[in-house]
Design an enzyme around this catalytic site. Structure first.
Site, PDB file in Angstrom:
ATOM      1  N   ARG A 110      13.490   1.252  26.838  1.00  0.00           N
ATOM      2  CA  ARG A 110      12.973   2.516  27.370  1.00  0.00           C
ATOM      3  C   ARG A 110      11.452   2.577  27.228  1.00  0.00           C
ATOM      4  O   ARG A 110      10.889   2.108  26.217  1.00  0.00           O
ATOM      5  CB  ARG A 110      13.598   3.670  26.568  1.00  0.00           C
ATOM      6  CG  ARG A 110      13.263   5.066  27.054  1.00  0.00           C
ATOM      7  CD  ARG A 110      13.882   5.343  28.375  1.00  0.00           C
ATOM      8  NE  ARG A 110      13.999   6.781  28.660  1.00  0.00           N
ATOM      9  CZ  ARG A 110      14.367   7.249  29.856  1.00  0.00           C
ATOM     10  NH1 ARG A 110      14.645   6.424  30.848  1.00  0.00           N
ATOM     11  NH2 ARG A 110      14.478   8.533  30.050  1.00  0.00           N
ATOM     12  N   THR A 410      17.143   4.637  40.327  1.00  0.00           N
ATOM     13  CA  THR A 410      17.613   3.674  39.335  1.00  0.00           C
ATOM     14  C   THR A 410      18.553   2.645  39.966  1.00  0.00           C
ATOM     15  O   THR A 410      18.949   2.763  41.110  1.00  0.00           O
ATOM     16  CB  THR A 410      18.311   4.420  38.170  1.00  0.00           C
ATOM     17  OG1 THR A 410      17.498   5.487  37.768  1.00  0.00           O
ATOM     18  CG2 THR A 410      18.596   3.535  36.998  1.00  0.00           C
ATOM     19  N   GLU A 449       8.550   7.788  34.070  1.00  0.00           N
ATOM     20  CA  GLU A 449       9.654   8.068  33.145  1.00  0.00           C
ATOM     21  C   GLU A 449       9.381   9.245  32.210  1.00  0.00           C
ATOM     22  O   GLU A 449      10.308   9.903  31.728  1.00  0.00           O
ATOM     23  CB  GLU A 449       9.942   6.821  32.307  1.00  0.00           C
ATOM     24  CG  GLU A 449      11.393   6.659  31.929  1.00  0.00           C
ATOM     25  CD  GLU A 449      12.232   6.264  33.130  1.00  0.00           C
ATOM     26  OE1 GLU A 449      13.200   6.987  33.418  1.00  0.00           O
ATOM     27  OE2 GLU A 449      11.929   5.252  33.783  1.00  0.00           O
ATOM     28  N   GLY A 498      20.220   9.673  37.500  1.00  0.00           N
ATOM     29  CA  GLY A 498      19.775  10.677  36.533  1.00  0.00           C
ATOM     30  C   GLY A 498      20.928  11.086  35.637  1.00  0.00           C
ATOM     31  O   GLY A 498      21.744  10.257  35.236  1.00  0.00           O
TER      32      GLY A 498
END
Ligand code: GLU
Length: 615
Positions: A110, A410, A449, A498
């Site tokens: 992340r 994504t 992000e 999401g």
């Protein structure tokens, strides 16, 4: 295993799966490749949203690479063909089952907030939350990219290829080009305004001022050079080199196109890049119908929320319930799990996440008590109290007796190899098209992000686990998932979308385990997403099929064209592998296996053996 570009070109003869139509000749010479939602065979399986990426992954498997190698290679290819979701300017979560040690590991790739980012970073001068799109299209939203380090770590920990070897297929695609399909065209068109604001993005993605035409060949020589640089010098180029300096300069001061208004400047520095880590984390685990379900721990909320909902549903005999009562329980379990996600889950380095309690059978039973089989709960439901003290249900409850701002962003890819190793990998640059900011001369977009942080607490008297802080990871919903039985591989899956990622993974698992569907059917089935909101977001086909009866129970629905774009693989009895992708959503995905098998796949249960023992 040595890999050279010429060997990739020579791989045109590899069988790309029983039902895979995509030929393996160079993409630039092909017409638009076929998409294929199901393949069954041996030698390994790959499922992605894109035929070129699936082909690259299959080539790696065919040459003896394992699931980690193929996953990184397919991801690098997606960085080219799905640059609006999967680039090296973003982050993601890599979940891996190692067959030799029979263990599941995860890499947290992340993005992190810059050290200079405080809790009020997304408030304006009047201390109001920034308009969401203003925040998205800004340097401010750019977090430290985690994808390059994730690839290196995955290869070092689990793979056999060097980074250069794994980047080879993607480099060739960037160099030679790929054929623009409708999805790429439409995603570009949807981003046209955003890309037009930034000179380097307009140059790359809007050649001649418009989205590339369907059927044309799209090349990205800058990205090919960037991949070559990473192959030669390693990811230090990004975390401590000239490439990183370019990323920092661009985030701090994006080059606007002539006439575009100013954007908010980023806070990213070279120190942020140098300090970045993509740590290995323990996976989450819950037992569901006798299966072991592994997911991604915080900083993602995927594993904890899917896991909590499964824990609640494990107390209902879903497979023997009619469809509507089963769906009612699915929606209610999801709402309850989301209430707890929102209250308790954030970056574990900054927030005490009561993860073990959220996933405990005792807490699941307490939450299941809240479900009324005849009436939908008023939403939003309050968070529960995962304090370790769980009493019996205050009232007899049939449910236990009988057993934001989201878009199709994504990408998820799933790989299983012949040895039983599995990679379940979700990666993203957040919005489709990310921040819209391309690093000039480098061929990739920067993420947005950090807009996954909560901009401002909705109630200042309640702790908010997801406010920005220096070095913090924003809470994610990505839910790469692997399912084992007695430590042996069963299936793996994931999705973009999401916070709907969580419900897509949950619903697909329930469809497969309890709903008498094979994995391809479980993925194709119409979706509904209850994320603790007054109205359930659902696809029109779901509303057509079940809306009336579920409305009678008190649910309300808001139609949305599409939810998610899942991929998965399953190990079938007899040594067969099944790969599954979307038949329709996001233009359809691409499932492939290394060797096709002949056989009667329509025999009852051939593709959908019983998986779980119904509680
Ligand atoms: N940023 C999202 C998350 O981490 C993923 C992007 C999306 O699919 O919307 O949950």
């Amino acid at each position: 295993m040595a890999r050279r570009r010429s060997t990739l070109l020579a791989l045109g003869g590899v069988t790309a799966g029983l039902l895979v139509g995509a030929p393996l000749a160079p993409a630039a010479a092909d017409p638009v490749p076929d998409r294929q939602p199901l393949a069954v065979g041996t030698g390994g399986a790959v499922a992605t949203v894109d035929p070129d990426a699936t082909r690259v992954g299959l080539e790696v498997l065919a040459e003896g690479g394992n699931a980690a190698d193929a996953a990184v290679a397919a991801a690098a290819a997606l960085g080219v063909t799905e640059p609006y979701s999967a680039g090296i300017g973003g982050g993601g979560y890599f979940v891996y089952y190692d067959a030799a040690s029979r263990t599941v590991s995860t890499i947290d790739g992340r993005e992190t907030a810059p050290l200079a980012m405080g809790a009020d970073a997304f408030l304006d001068e009047r201390r109001d939350p920034l308009p969401f799109q203003e925040a998205v299209q800004s340097g401010l939203a750019v977090g430290t990219p985690g994808t390059p380090l994730t690839w290196v770590r995955a290869l070092e920990q689990f793979g056999t290829l060097s980074l250069g070897e794994a980047l080879d297929g993607g480099t060739r695609l960037a160099d030679e080009g790929f054929v623009v399909d409708q999805t790429f065209h439409d995603q570009t068109a949807d981003n046209q305004e955003k890309f037009a604001r930034f000179a380097a993005s307009a140059d790359l993605f809007l050649p001649g001022g418009a989205p590339p035409e369907v059927g044309s060949v799209f090349r990205n020589p800058d990205l090919a050079r960037t991949y070559d640089l990473l192959a030669a010098d390693g990811v230090e180029e990004l975390y401590a080199g000239d490439l990183g300096a370019d990323v920092v300069r661009t985030a701090q001061d994006p080059t606007e196109a002539p006439g575009a208004g100013p954007v908010r400047a980023g806070l990213l520095t070279e120190e942020d890049l140098a300090r970045y880590d993509a740590p290995l984390r323990e996976p989450t685990r819950v037992d569901y119908r006798g299966l072991e379900v592994y997911g991604m721990a915080p900083s993602s909320s995927g594993g904890s929320t899917v896991g909590e909902a499964l824990g609640i549903l494990d107390l209902s005999r879903l497979s023997s319930l009619p469809e509507v009562p089963a769906l009612h329980r699915y929606l209610e379990a999801s709402a309850l799990a989301f209430a707890d996600r929102n209250a308790y889950v954030g970056d574990p380095a900054y927030t005490q996440v009561p993860l073990a309690q959220l996933l405990s059978p005792g807490f699941a039973a307490e939450r299941a008590c809240a479900i009324d089989p005849d009436h939908a709960l008023a939403k939003p439901v309050p968070a529960g109290d995962p304090d370790g003290e769980y009493g019996p249900c205050p009232a007899e409850d049939a449910a236990t007796q009988d057993g934001g701002t989201e878009g199709p962003n994504t990408t998820h890819l799933t790989v299983g190899d012949a040895a039983g190793n599995i990679a379940s990998y979700t990666l993203t640059i957040e919005q489709t098209g990310g921040s819209g900011i391309t690093v000039p001369g480098r061929g990739f977009l920067l993420n947005n992000e950090l807009t996954d942080f909560t901009f401002a607490p909705s109630d200042v008297t309640v702790p908010e686990p997801n406010l920005p802080a220096p070095g913090k990871r924003p809470r994610s919903s990505m839910s790469p998932t692997i399912v084992l039985r007695d430590g042996e591989p069963v299936l793996a899956l994931g999705s973009p979308g999401g916070s709907t990622i969580i419900t897509t993974v949950l619903q697909t698992l329930v469809n497969r385990v309890d709903g008498h569907m094979d994995l391809a059917e479980a993925i194709a089935a119409p979706r509904a997403s209850q994320r603790n909101t007054a109205s359930v977001e659902a696809e029109p086909a779901f509303i057509d099929a079940h809306g009336e009866q579920l409305t009678a129970l008190g649910h309300t629905f808001t139609a949305t064209a599409e939810i998610g774009a899942a991929t998965g693989i399953e190990y079938l009895p007899g040594g067969l592998l099944l790969a599954a992708a979307e038949p329709e959503r996001r233009g359809g995905g691409s499932a492939g296996v290394v060797h096709e098998v002949a056989g009667d796949l329509n025999a009852p249960g051939a593709l959908a053996p019983e998986l779980g023992a119904d509680g």
